[in-house]
Motif scaffolding. Structure first.
Motif, short mmCIF file in Angstrom:
data_model
loop_
_atom_site.label_atom_id
_atom_site.label_comp_id
_atom_site.label_asym_id
_atom_site.label_seq_id
_atom_site.Cartn_x
_atom_site.Cartn_y
_atom_site.Cartn_z
N LEU A 23 0.74 -1.10 0.18
CA LEU A 23 -0.15 0.05 -0.29
C LEU A 23 0.84 1.29 0.00
O LEU A 23 0.33 2.43 -0.26
CB LEU A 23 -1.13 -0.14 0.95
N SER A 24 2.24 1.21 0.35
CA SER A 24 3.01 2.17 0.02
C SER A 24 2.70 3.13 -1.31
O SER A 24 3.14 2.58 -2.13
CB SER A 24 4.42 2.11 0.49
N ASN A 25 2.61 4.42 -1.14
CA ASN A 25 2.41 5.16 -2.42
C ASN A 25 2.51 6.68 -1.81
O ASN A 25 2.06 7.09 -0.91
CB ASN A 25 0.99 5.05 -2.69
N PRO A 26 3.30 7.41 -2.71
CA PRO A 26 3.55 8.99 -2.55
C PRO A 26 2.29 9.88 -2.29
O PRO A 26 2.19 10.64 -1.71
CB PRO A 26 4.48 9.56 -3.43
N ALA A 27 1.22 9.46 -3.18
CA ALA A 27 0.07 9.91 -3.29
C ALA A 27 -0.84 9.79 -2.19
O ALA A 27 -1.88 10.58 -2.07
CB ALA A 27 -0.70 9.70 -4.72
N ALA A 28 -0.60 8.94 -1.30
CA ALA A 28 -1.45 8.33 -0.37
C ALA A 28 -1.09 8.78 1.41
O ALA A 28 0.19 8.74 1.48
CB ALA A 28 -1.76 6.87 -0.37
N PRO A 29 -1.90 9.04 2.08
CA PRO A 29 -1.45 9.55 3.34
C PRO A 29 -0.99 8.22 4.20
O PRO A 29 -1.75 7.52 4.70
CB PRO A 29 -2.57 10.04 4.30
N PHE A 30 0.32 8.15 4.67
CA PHE A 30 1.05 7.09 5.32
C PHE A 30 1.03 7.40 6.71
O PHE A 30 1.55 8.48 7.00
CB PHE A 30 2.27 6.75 4.76
N GLY A 31 0.78 6.42 7.62
CA GLY A 31 0.51 6.77 8.95
C GLY A 31 -0.30 5.74 9.83
O GLY A 31 -1.05 5.17 9.13
N GLY A 32 -0.09 6.00 11.21
CA GLY A 32 -0.81 4.97 11.86
C GLY A 32 -1.75 5.63 13.08
O GLY A 32 -1.55 6.88 13.28
#
Ligand code: ADP
Length: 486
Positions: A448-457
């Protein structure tokens, strides 16, 4: 540097980058960096201290005065150039990553492209830093909201993605108009220094990016005690994140934390099993199991359990362990021997509590930093491997009966970074996606890692988001302007 020829040897730098200058250790000691695949020393970097950190902060502060005043287009252009240089040097950068971090070369190239995509993303995003106008509450009044850079930022980054964890912070910070002091992990400073070298070549002004290496606690203490540093972005363990969060309280520093995960990977009885196996292979074995979004607890519904295990066993035959520089290798040395010991401990604990090995080799720590992929079944929630991130190529399967049970087990953790599930029932997809307590959910997708999407927990996995338009906003303050009128 041992046994790797770079096309651009200048990329390998044993000096820190502060205020546009390359500083050697001087009167300081050096830190030795080794190749996890062979144990050979590959180079040394300065063991800088608090005073050096204070100098880097001062340089970043000075640079901020002019950088913040640049136009979004200027920042975008220079970031774009940096992105291009990363692409041009993909082979060398990948070789440096494999050399110091160990991951297979093809994955290292993938990481450079992923890292570079963040710079491209934020080069574009810099131009779209829009404000707001809000209908006023009084006649002729105007309410306007602008975005301003927070100021000097600090980044403390881990070893598992030595390039991408830097670019997704630095790209956002620079796009927003901030300057940054980066402290890379002790195990992987050379990737960070190579990135800084290319930033300099790209024309990023002196002091806008600074990289210092040295004692983590001392550098971290100065970065968090400084009233000049207005934001810290940290990726690493929850234990260190918790400490840094407390330290940031002194000056009410803004904070982003990307901490540990304990990702559930749920396979329901209506899943496409081949796809689920493919997704698990991608999620679990990337970087030899050393990512914070790696599937850590695999839950498989009873009626498809045996078929799934059979298909997974088959798929795992494609895994080849070896030195990351060798062709066809897709599983490599873990970062150090402590990482091996953790896998061995989790394995022994699970087997001791009744789990069974169905494929692969029992890890016993007898092969240096190498651990072969291994698959066990009969795993239950109290086992250590379900309580902590294994960070290695050990897959444990838990059997479950109902959707409610799977959700309860999946959420029964202090962590909430990534979760994955496979189902073809549209109603179940929405139910489960809503119910999972995690910042990111892979639905029929293991990557799911993708620069366009918000990554975080959520929960103990952290605060804030990286990548996407939200990632840049983490480096900005809103300013509300109230214009009175007659
Ligand atoms: P890991 O267990 O994956 O190595 P850590 O949280 O220990 O994760 O390390 C992530 C980053 O945090 C590294 O750059 C490391 O040097 C840094 N670090 C470790 N301890 C501290 C500390 N007390 N203060 C500041 N940074 C730290």
């Amino acid at each position: 540097m041992s046994k790797v020829e770079l096309r651009t040897p200048e990329l390998f730098r044993e000096r820190c980058f502060v205020g546009g200058n390359w500083l050697d250790a001087g009167s300081h000691e050096t830190l030795t960096v080794d190749n996890p695949a062979t144990g050979e020393v590959i180079g040394r970097v300065p063991n800088f201290d608090g005073q050096d950190t204070a100098q880097a902060i001062a340089q970043a502060e000075q640079a901020f005065r002019t950088w913040r005043a640049t136009t979004a287009t200027e920042r975008s252009n220079v970031l774009w150039r940096w992105h291009q240089l990363l692409e041009e040097h993909v082979d060398d950068l990948a070789a440096i990553i494999t050399l110091e971090q160990g991951k297979p070369l093809a994955e290292a190239k993938g990481e450079v492209q992923y890292a570079s995509a963040f710079i491209k993303w934020f080069a574009e995003e810099a131009r779209r830093s829009y404000g707001e106008t809000i209908p006023a509450t009084k006649p002729n009044q105007h309410i306007i909201v602008t975005r301003q850079p927070v100021g000097v930022c600090a980044a403390i980054t881990p070893w598992n993605f030595p390039a991408a964890m830097i670019t997704r912070k630095a790209g956002a910070a620079l796009a927003a108009g901030c300057t940054i002091v980066i402290k890379p992990a002790e195990a992987t400073p050379f990737t960070a220094l190579a990135l800084a070298y290319l930033a300099q070549q790209a024309g990023i002004p002196s002091g806008v990016i600074n990289v210092i290496t040295g004692a983590p606690e001392e550098i971290g203490a100065v970065l968090t005690a400084s009233p000049t540093v207005r934001k810290l972005s940290f990726t690493g363990s929850t234990a260190v994140g918790r400490k840094l969060m407390a330290q940031c309280a002194q000056n009410i520093q803004k904070l982003s934390l990307e901490l540990g995960g304990n990702a559930p990977f749920i396979v329901f009885d209506d899943a496409d099993l081949d796809r689920a196996v493919q997704g698990l292979m991608a999620s679990k074995f990337r970087n030899t199991g050393q990512t914070c979004v790696c599937a850590n607890r695999v839950l498989v519904q009873s009626s498809v359990h045996d078929a799934f295990v059979e298909k997974l066993t088959e798929a795992m035959k494609t895994l080849t362990l070896g030195n990351g520089f060798h062709e066809d290798v897709n599983q490599s040395a873990l970062i150090n021997y402590a990482a091996v010991e953790k896998v061995v401990r989790h394995y022994n604990d699970a087997i001791g509590q009744g789990a069974q090995r169905v494929a692969g080799v029992a890890p016993d720590g007898s092969n240096g930093s190498y651990v072969a992929p291994v698959l066990i079944t009969g795993v239950t929630p109290p086992m250590q491997m379900c309580q902590e991130e294994t960070f290695g190529p050990l897959v444990g399967i838990m059997r479950f009966e109902t959707e409610e049970e799977a959700i309860r087990i999946a959420n029964d953790t202090p962590y909430g970074l990534a979760a994955y599930f496979y189902s073809r029932d549209v109603h179940r997809v929405w139910r489960v996606a809503d119910a999972l307590e995690s910042g990111m959910v892979g639905i029929n997708d293991g990557a799911l890692s993708n620069p366009a999407a918000p990554f975080g927990g959520v929960k103990a996995s952290g605060l804030g988001r990286e990548g996407s338009r939200h990632g840049m906003q983490e480096y900005q303050e809103l300013k509300y302007l109230c214009m009175g009128g007659e």
